[in-house]
Motif scaffolding. Structure first.
Motif, PDB file in Angstrom:
ATOM      1  N   LEU A  60       0.860  -1.179   0.000  1.00  0.00           N
ATOM      2  CA  LEU A  60       0.000   0.000   0.000  1.00  0.00           C
ATOM      3  C   LEU A  60       0.894   1.226   0.000  1.00  0.00           C
ATOM      4  O   LEU A  60       1.619   1.475   0.958  1.00  0.00           O
ATOM      5  CB  LEU A  60      -0.908   0.018   1.232  1.00  0.00           C
ATOM      6  N   GLY A  61       0.867   1.985  -1.097  1.00  0.00           N
ATOM      7  CA  GLY A  61       1.695   3.172  -1.216  1.00  0.00           C
ATOM      8  C   GLY A  61       2.871   2.928  -2.136  1.00  0.00           C
ATOM      9  O   GLY A  61       3.456   1.842  -2.144  1.00  0.00           O
ATOM     10  N   ALA A  62       3.217   3.957  -2.913  1.00  0.00           N
ATOM     11  CA  ALA A  62       4.336   3.833  -3.852  1.00  0.00           C
ATOM     12  C   ALA A  62       5.205   5.082  -3.813  1.00  0.00           C
ATOM     13  O   ALA A  62       5.773   5.478  -4.822  1.00  0.00           O
ATOM     14  CB  ALA A  62       3.813   3.580  -5.272  1.00  0.00           C
ATOM     15  N   GLY A  63       5.305   5.693  -2.634  1.00  0.00           N
ATOM     16  CA  GLY A  63       6.098   6.909  -2.485  1.00  0.00           C
ATOM     17  C   GLY A  63       7.508   6.614  -2.023  1.00  0.00           C
ATOM     18  O   GLY A  63       8.121   5.627  -2.425  1.00  0.00           O
ATOM     19  N   ALA A  64       8.019   7.481  -1.145  1.00  0.00           N
ATOM     20  CA  ALA A  64       9.411   7.373  -0.707  1.00  0.00           C
ATOM     21  C   ALA A  64       9.692   6.056   0.005  1.00  0.00           C
ATOM     22  O   ALA A  64      10.807   5.536  -0.072  1.00  0.00           O
ATOM     23  CB  ALA A  64       9.748   8.542   0.218  1.00  0.00           C
ATOM     24  N   ILE A  65       8.715   5.502   0.697  1.00  0.00           N
ATOM     25  CA  ILE A  65       8.887   4.216   1.366  1.00  0.00           C
ATOM     26  C   ILE A  65       8.356   3.080   0.492  1.00  0.00           C
ATOM     27  O   ILE A  65       9.069   2.144   0.146  1.00  0.00           O
ATOM     28  CB  ILE A  65       8.184   4.215   2.738  1.00  0.00           C
ATOM     29  N   GLU A 111      14.422  -9.288  -4.664  1.00  0.00           N
ATOM     30  CA  GLU A 111      15.513  -9.098  -3.719  1.00  0.00           C
ATOM     31  C   GLU A 111      15.217  -9.625  -2.321  1.00  0.00           C
ATOM     32  O   GLU A 111      16.124  -9.667  -1.483  1.00  0.00           O
ATOM     33  CB  GLU A 111      15.867  -7.609  -3.648  1.00  0.00           C
ATOM     34  N   VAL A 112      13.970  -9.995  -2.051  1.00  0.00           N
ATOM     35  CA  VAL A 112      13.605 -10.511  -0.730  1.00  0.00           C
ATOM     36  C   VAL A 112      13.293 -11.997  -0.849  1.00  0.00           C
ATOM     37  O   VAL A 112      12.326 -12.380  -1.507  1.00  0.00           O
ATOM     38  CB  VAL A 112      12.389  -9.761  -0.149  1.00  0.00           C
ATOM     39  N   PRO A 113      14.100 -12.862  -0.249  1.00  0.00           N
ATOM     40  CA  PRO A 113      13.869 -14.308  -0.355  1.00  0.00           C
ATOM     41  C   PRO A 113      12.480 -14.692   0.149  1.00  0.00           C
ATOM     42  O   PRO A 113      12.021 -14.209   1.182  1.00  0.00           O
ATOM     43  CB  PRO A 113      14.957 -14.903   0.545  1.00  0.00           C
ATOM     44  N   GLY A 114      11.833 -15.547  -0.636  1.00  0.00           N
ATOM     45  CA  GLY A 114      10.551 -16.075  -0.203  1.00  0.00           C
ATOM     46  C   GLY A 114       9.373 -15.155  -0.425  1.00  0.00           C
ATOM     47  O   GLY A 114       8.272 -15.445   0.038  1.00  0.00           O
ATOM     48  N   ALA A 115       9.565 -14.033  -1.114  1.00  0.00           N
ATOM     49  CA  ALA A 115       8.483 -13.073  -1.334  1.00  0.00           C
ATOM     50  C   ALA A 115       8.388 -12.714  -2.810  1.00  0.00           C
ATOM     51  O   ALA A 115       9.399 -12.656  -3.520  1.00  0.00           O
ATOM     52  CB  ALA A 115       8.715 -11.808  -0.511  1.00  0.00           C
ATOM     53  N   ARG A 116       7.172 -12.459  -3.271  1.00  0.00           N
ATOM     54  CA  ARG A 116       6.983 -11.949  -4.626  1.00  0.00           C
ATOM     55  C   ARG A 116       5.902 -10.870  -4.592  1.00  0.00           C
ATOM     56  O   ARG A 116       4.910 -10.971  -3.858  1.00  0.00           O
ATOM     57  CB  ARG A 116       6.601 -13.054  -5.604  1.00  0.00           C
ATOM     58  N   LEU A 117       6.097  -9.840  -5.359  1.00  0.00           N
ATOM     59  CA  LEU A 117       5.144  -8.729  -5.410  1.00  0.00           C
ATOM     60  C   LEU A 117       3.976  -9.075  -6.324  1.00  0.00           C
ATOM     61  O   LEU A 117       4.173  -9.454  -7.480  1.00  0.00           O
ATOM     62  CB  LEU A 117       5.836  -7.473  -5.928  1.00  0.00           C
ATOM     63  N   VAL A 118       2.754  -8.927  -5.793  1.00  0.00           N
ATOM     64  CA  VAL A 118       1.578  -9.083  -6.652  1.00  0.00           C
ATOM     65  C   VAL A 118       1.088  -7.739  -7.162  1.00  0.00           C
ATOM     66  O   VAL A 118       0.430  -7.664  -8.200  1.00  0.00           O
ATOM     67  CB  VAL A 118       0.433  -9.826  -5.933  1.00  0.00           C
ATOM     68  N   GLY A 119       1.402  -6.661  -6.459  1.00  0.00           N
ATOM     69  CA  GLY A 119       1.006  -5.345  -6.939  1.00  0.00           C
ATOM     70  C   GLY A 119       1.066  -4.290  -5.853  1.00  0.00           C
ATOM     71  O   GLY A 119       1.243  -4.595  -4.677  1.00  0.00           O
ATOM     72  N   VAL A 120       0.936  -3.044  -6.301  1.00  0.00           N
ATOM     73  CA  VAL A 120       0.894  -1.913  -5.382  1.00  0.00           C
ATOM     74  C   VAL A 120      -0.468  -1.229  -5.494  1.00  0.00           C
ATOM     75  O   VAL A 120      -1.105  -1.239  -6.544  1.00  0.00           O
ATOM     76  CB  VAL A 120       2.019  -0.894  -5.676  1.00  0.00           C
ATOM     77  N   VAL A 121      -0.878  -0.648  -4.391  1.00  0.00           N
ATOM     78  CA  VAL A 121      -2.106   0.141  -4.325  1.00  0.00           C
ATOM     79  C   VAL A 121      -1.691   1.564  -4.016  1.00  0.00           C
ATOM     80  O   VAL A 121      -0.950   1.804  -3.056  1.00  0.00           O
ATOM     81  CB  VAL A 121      -3.050  -0.384  -3.218  1.00  0.00           C
ATOM     82  N   PRO A 125      -2.193  10.326  -9.133  1.00  0.00           N
ATOM     83  CA  PRO A 125      -2.811  10.373 -10.462  1.00  0.00           C
ATOM     84  C   PRO A 125      -2.092   9.503 -11.482  1.00  0.00           C
ATOM     85  O   PRO A 125      -2.731   8.968 -12.395  1.00  0.00           O
ATOM     86  CB  PRO A 125      -2.713  11.860 -10.848  1.00  0.00           C
ATOM     87  N   GLU A 126      -0.770   9.370 -11.361  1.00  0.00           N
ATOM     88  CA  GLU A 126       0.002   8.575 -12.305  1.00  0.00           C
ATOM     89  C   GLU A 126       0.513   7.311 -11.633  1.00  0.00           C
ATOM     90  O   GLU A 126       0.966   7.341 -10.488  1.00  0.00           O
ATOM     91  CB  GLU A 126       1.178   9.385 -12.852  1.00  0.00           C
ATOM     92  N   ASP A 127       0.460   6.199 -12.375  1.00  0.00           N
ATOM     93  CA  ASP A 127       0.955   4.943 -11.840  1.00  0.00           C
ATOM     94  C   ASP A 127       2.476   4.957 -11.759  1.00  0.00           C
ATOM     95  O   ASP A 127       3.148   5.555 -12.612  1.00  0.00           O
ATOM     96  CB  ASP A 127       0.525   3.779 -12.740  1.00  0.00           C
ATOM     97  N   PRO A 128       3.051   4.302 -10.751  1.00  0.00           N
ATOM     98  CA  PRO A 128       4.519   4.205 -10.662  1.00  0.00           C
ATOM     99  C   PRO A 128       5.051   3.375 -11.823  1.00  0.00           C
ATOM    100  O   PRO A 128       4.548   2.270 -12.077  1.00  0.00           O
ATOM    101  CB  PRO A 128       4.747   3.519  -9.321  1.00  0.00           C
ATOM    102  N   PRO A 129       6.030   3.854 -12.542  1.00  0.00           N
ATOM    103  CA  PRO A 129       6.526   3.117 -13.714  1.00  0.00           C
ATOM    104  C   PRO A 129       7.147   1.782 -13.338  1.00  0.00           C
ATOM    105  O   PRO A 129       7.864   1.666 -12.353  1.00  0.00           O
ATOM    106  CB  PRO A 129       7.576   4.066 -14.315  1.00  0.00           C
ATOM    107  N   GLY A 130       6.826   0.779 -14.129  1.00  0.00           N
ATOM    108  CA  GLY A 130       7.459  -0.526 -13.968  1.00  0.00           C
ATOM    109  C   GLY A 130       6.899  -1.398 -12.879  1.00  0.00           C
ATOM    110  O   GLY A 130       7.444  -2.485 -12.624  1.00  0.00           O
ATOM    111  N   LEU A 131       5.812  -0.968 -12.225  1.00  0.00           N
ATOM    112  CA  LEU A 131       5.242  -1.760 -11.137  1.00  0.00           C
ATOM    113  C   LEU A 131       3.793  -2.133 -11.458  1.00  0.00           C
ATOM    114  O   LEU A 131       3.047  -1.310 -12.001  1.00  0.00           O
ATOM    115  CB  LEU A 131       5.270  -0.974  -9.824  1.00  0.00           C
ATOM    116  N   PRO A 132       3.375  -3.355 -11.114  1.00  0.00           N
ATOM    117  CA  PRO A 132       1.967  -3.731 -11.307  1.00  0.00           C
ATOM    118  C   PRO A 132       1.086  -2.995 -10.299  1.00  0.00           C
ATOM    119  O   PRO A 132       1.410  -2.923  -9.117  1.00  0.00           O
ATOM    120  CB  PRO A 132       1.964  -5.237 -11.059  1.00  0.00           C
TER     121      PRO A 132
END
Length: 266
Positions: free
Chosen positions: A13-18, A30-40, A44-51
């Motif tokens: 949740l969130g795609a800013g500085a953190i 980069e994190v063992p055992g984890a995979r990103l399914v997406g960001v919420v 107004p603009e989607d973060p580039p390169g992220l689902p």
């Protein structure tokens, strides 16, 4: 040899500085055992390169939801996450000054997990509090004066903070009050209180310093286990000076601890 378990699906949740740093590291594997399914996110603009996913879809697809979107987003979405049985890792710990929000997040069936963020020593405080009640806990946070301007301040006070050449204490009192008054700058006060296990024993101070190149947190504590003093000095985030640059990496460490990485402190 048994097959390795499937990676834990993680939503951010969130795609800013953190959140942006966290999501990109997860997306890159980069994190063992984890995979990103997406960001919420709400920008107004989607973060580039992220689902990008809607909140409901993200909660449905993830086993672990990582909150990096701020206190308001946590209050709105956090209860939905734990009610759906998903684990929730919280970066905006200061929001938990609200007892009602704490109750709604701590009731399960999903687990509430707290990130240490920009502050250290919380594991030792928890152990000391378990040995016997802490008699005294205080945290003093010092930040660049201009980064401490708050919406509740009058125009004159806000203008003075932006231009002051003098170091001064802005608030000193109960941790719950200080953390709620400086929601982007004093999450650490809430973290210390939760680690101590007693909001009433913890006091906090916020100091504005126009010359502060680093953000400092000085924690002192005393109890049956002994006496403690921790001093943490972090570089501010280059993107958002109200937070420390180390915070997203603390979040990633916490994710790795949840998803099965070995050799991590717990």
């Amino acid at each position: 040899m048994s097959a390795a378990p499937d990676p834990v699906p993680v939503a951010v949740l969130g795609a800013g500085a953190i959140g942006g740093v966290v999501a990109r590291a997860l997306h890159a594997g980069e994190v063992p055992g984890a995979r990103l399914v997406g960001v919420v996110h709400a920008d107004p603009e989607d973060p580039p390169g992220l689902p990008v996913l809607g909140a409901d879809e993200a909660i449905e697809r993830a086993e672990l939801v990582v909150e990096c979107a701020g206190q308001r987003a946590l209050a709105v979405l956090g209860p939905k996450v734990v009610a759906r049985g998903r684990d929730l890792l919280v970066a905006s710990v200061g929001a938990l000054t609200d007892p009602g929000l704490w109750d709604s997040l701590d009731g399960g069936p999903g687990r509430l997990l707290l990130c240490t963020g920009a502050v250290g020593g919380l594991d030792l405080l928890r152990a000391a509090a378990a040995m016997g009640p802490l008699e005294h806990v205080h945290i003093e946070t010092t930040k660049r004066a201009s980064s401490l301007v708050q919406d509740w301040m009058g125009e004159d006070e806000a203008a003075e903070l932006r231009t002051t050449e003098q170091r001064r204490e802005l608030m000193n009192g109960p941790a719950r009050k200080v953390a709620s008054s400086f929601p982007k700058s004093a999450n650490v006060a809430a973290s210390v209180a939760l680690a101590a296990g007693d909001w009433d024993v913890v006091s906090a101070a916020v100091v504005a310093d126009p010359e502060a190149g680093l953000t400092s947190h000085v924690i002192t504590a005393r109890g049956a286990a002994g006496e403690y003093r921790f001093e943490i000095r972090n570089h501010p985030s280059e993107l958002t000076p109200t937070t420390s640059g180390v915070v997203p990496h603390a979040v990633l460490r916490a994710v790795a601890g949840r998803t099965g990485a070995t050799g991590v402190f717990v």
